[in-house]
Scaffold this active site. Structure first.
Site, PDB file in Angstrom:
ATOM      1  N   VAL A   1      96.079 -43.577  45.009  1.00 53.17           N
ATOM      2  CA  VAL A   1      97.028 -44.697  44.944  1.00 53.17           C
ATOM      3  C   VAL A   1      96.290 -46.028  45.063  1.00 53.17           C
ATOM      4  O   VAL A   1      96.637 -47.003  44.390  1.00 53.17           O
ATOM      5  CB  VAL A   1      98.136 -44.546  46.006  1.00 53.17           C
TER       6      VAL A   1
ATOM      7  N   ALA B   1      94.924 -46.670  41.686  1.00 52.42           N
ATOM      8  CA  ALA B   1      96.015 -47.062  40.790  1.00 52.42           C
ATOM      9  C   ALA B   1      96.467 -48.491  41.053  1.00 52.42           C
ATOM     10  O   ALA B   1      96.617 -49.289  40.121  1.00 52.42           O
ATOM     11  CB  ALA B   1      97.194 -46.093  40.949  1.00 52.42           C
ATOM     12  N   GLU B   2      96.664 -48.841  42.313  1.00 48.54           N
ATOM     13  CA  GLU B   2      97.124 -50.201  42.636  1.00 48.54           C
ATOM     14  C   GLU B   2      96.074 -51.236  42.282  1.00 48.54           C
ATOM     15  O   GLU B   2      96.395 -52.316  41.777  1.00 48.54           O
ATOM     16  CB  GLU B   2      97.514 -50.328  44.106  1.00 48.54           C
ATOM     17  N   THR B   3      94.815 -50.909  42.514  1.00 51.22           N
ATOM     18  CA  THR B   3      93.739 -51.838  42.173  1.00 51.22           C
ATOM     19  C   THR B   3      93.700 -52.085  40.671  1.00 51.22           C
ATOM     20  O   THR B   3      93.654 -53.241  40.224  1.00 51.22           O
ATOM     21  CB  THR B   3      92.392 -51.286  42.681  1.00 51.22           C
TER      22      THR B   3
END
Length: 140
Positions: free
Chosen positions: A59, A62-64
């Site tokens: 996650v 993914a967020e980065t």
């Protein structure tokens, strides 16, 4: 909207300095008109206690990727973006090597952006699929 042409891999990787992305080894590897690709090692920094890739590390990747991808579409003197919501489905485990994330723009609006992030193993197996919604905010 179009991605800013002045964005380079060197610039994006420099943004990682002194961040969680640097700590867990995220590296940006490819930029496209509506996507961003990066990789992250599967090692002691990203393992959970059983020796598998931690879902939270997936996650974080993914967020980065989604956040930095969204930033590529902004005038940074006037705007910035923050995550509103992220979800992730963990499909397969990984124990070593690298995982690769490809963040692709689904929607680029004036006030929101939506990005899909597919994380795969070195052999192409799907590890995680995620979607992040970004809020585009004005500075000042």
């Amino acid at each position: 909207m179009k991605r800013r042409a002045d964005v380079s891999l060197e610039q994006l990787n420099a943004w990682n300095k002194n961040t969680m992305g640097e700590h867990i080894g995220i590296e940006y590897t490819e930029i496209g008109d509506d996507y961003l690709v990066g990789k992250m090692p599967v090692d002691h920094r990203t393992h959970q206690p059983m020796g598998l890739l931690h879902g939270g590390a997936s996650v974080a990747l993914a967020e980065t990727l989604g956040s930095v991808g969204a930033t590529m579409f902004l005038d940074l003197e006037k705007q910035f973006c923050v995550g509103l919501e992220i979800n992730a489905n963990h499909i397969k485990s990984a124990r070593s090597g690298y995982v690769y994330g490809r963040a692709t723009a689904v929607h680029i609006g004036r006030k929101t952006q939506v990005w899909e992030i597919r994380i795969t193993t070195e052999s192409g197996d799907l590890v995680c699929i995620s979607r992040i919604t970004m809020a585009v905010l004005d500075k000042g």
